[in-house]
Design an enzyme around this catalytic site. Structure first.
Site, PDB file in Angstrom:
ATOM      1  N   THR A 163       1.087  -4.326   4.374  1.00  0.00           N
ATOM      2  CA  THR A 163       0.776  -4.634   5.775  1.00  0.00           C
ATOM      3  C   THR A 163       0.138  -6.004   5.964  1.00  0.00           C
ATOM      4  O   THR A 163       0.147  -6.540   7.072  1.00  0.00           O
ATOM      5  CB  THR A 163      -0.165  -3.570   6.367  1.00  0.00           C
ATOM      6  OG1 THR A 163      -1.390  -3.539   5.624  1.00  0.00           O
ATOM      7  CG2 THR A 163       0.484  -2.199   6.357  1.00  0.00           C
ATOM      8  N   THR A 188       0.822  -1.224   0.000  1.00  0.00           N
ATOM      9  CA  THR A 188       0.000   0.000   0.000  1.00  0.00           C
ATOM     10  C   THR A 188       0.845   1.258   0.000  1.00  0.00           C
ATOM     11  O   THR A 188       0.486   2.268  -0.611  1.00  0.00           O
ATOM     12  CB  THR A 188      -0.946  -0.002   1.208  1.00  0.00           C
ATOM     13  OG1 THR A 188      -1.815  -1.126   1.116  1.00  0.00           O
ATOM     14  CG2 THR A 188      -1.787   1.264   1.271  1.00  0.00           C
TER      15      THR A 188
END
Length: 322
Positions: A85, A12
């Site tokens: 993540t 991300t």
């Protein structure tokens, strides 16, 4: 003068939305550095550029080789890995097993919000990670995750929220430090507990137990694997028909590790009638409060390294201690 080596892997922190609405990793490491207005004592290379949910064991092995190459460079004082993540805790744990002999900080970080958001956390997290990698205080801590200003050990860190800025924690233990306005504060010590060679881990079954899951279902799931990790109930318990299947595996030289579905607390062989005592009698090893995903990484790496039964059991015992 030494420098920090930043190794990008996508995620991300390096992502933007596209016209079709999909979000994917497209930003280069140099773009991330430009956002920081970074100093000359940081260099950037790329390992992969994908979302961490698409990683496989070969990806882990490639990243480990890139990190090891950087750590061997005498001009590198620390390494930062930008990472998605979703699986950052697994990569961090794998690196903690295979790179802990260099006594240089290895820091993973990422972002919960992609770079198109005005409040994206990627830039701040990366900046904090670089400060952590420059800190001599963390030179003996092995691999760490820096996120939302906190520093977490690779063994204990878990993603606890799908999109909150403070997306990580170490349940039961908390952070080992924090980064506050360029200042690195270490509140606990971290001692790496196992050292393995970097190999591509062998596939290991990860079985999360639920009500009604019996020995027959367990056998169907675990058939054809060379190792098994059970995320058991509570203290480390299972349906009364499962210990028989565990014994069958162990008798065939297939190691079985027991962890818990709970996010805090250790497994311990206490209960009978299918509980932890019976799993222990069947030959399973208990992994303290290590998560199932990390026990799977540990076992797969030991199997691919051709560790003996005794060596594997000893490593499980070492890593099960926080």
């Amino acid at each position: 003068m030494g420098h920090v080596q930043v190794i990008t892997t996508g995620g991300t922190i390096a992502s933007l939305p596209h016209e079709n609405g999909d979000v994917s990793a497209t930003l280069s490491g140099q773009h991330l550095m430009t956002q920081l207005g970074i100093e000359s004592n940081v260099k950037v290379t790329s390992s992969v550029t994908i979302g961490s949910y698409t990683f496989d064991y070969s990806t882990l092995f490639k990243i480990a080789n890139d990190v090891t190459k950087a750590l061997k460079n005498p001009d590198v004082t620390g390494v930062v890995i930008t990472h998605g993540t979703d699986t950052i805790e697994e990569t961090a744990f794998y690196l903690s097993l295979v790179t802990n002999s260099y006594q240089k900080p290895v820091i993973l970080t990422g972002a919960q919000f992609d770079a198109s958001y005005s409040f994206s956390d990627g830039t701040k997290n990366l900046q904090d990670a670089i400060y952590a990698a420059q800190s001599e205080k963390l030179s003996n801590f092995g691999t760490l995750v820096v996120f939302a200003g906190f520093i977490y050990s690779a063994r204990d860190v878990r993603k606890i929220d799908t999109n909150a800025l403070e997306g990580f924690d170490s349940p039961g233990w908390g952070p080992v430090g924090r980064v506050d306005n360029q200042k690195v504060i270490a509140s606990q010590n971290v001692s790496p507990s196992a050292s393995l060679e970097a190999t591509i881990p062998k596939p290991v079954a990860l079985v999360r137990l639920g009500i009604g899951m019996d020995g027959a279902e367990f056998r169907r799931i675990t058939d054809s694997y060379s190792g098994v990790v059970i995320e058991a109930f509570g203290r480390g318990n299972a349906h009364k028909t499962i210990p028989h299947e565990v014994k069958r595996l162990v008798d065939n030289s297939i190691p079985v590790i027991v962890t818990s579905r709970c996010i805090r607390g250790e497994v311990l062989p206490v209960y009978g009638n299918g509980g932890g005592k019976d799993l222990e009698r069947a030959g399973a090893w208990f992994a303290g409060d290590l998560s199932g995903e990390k026990a799977r990484i540990l076992l797969g790496t030991m199997l691919s390294s051709n560790k003996s039964w005794t060596e594997m059991k000893q490593n499980v015992e070492r890593v099960s201690q926080p």
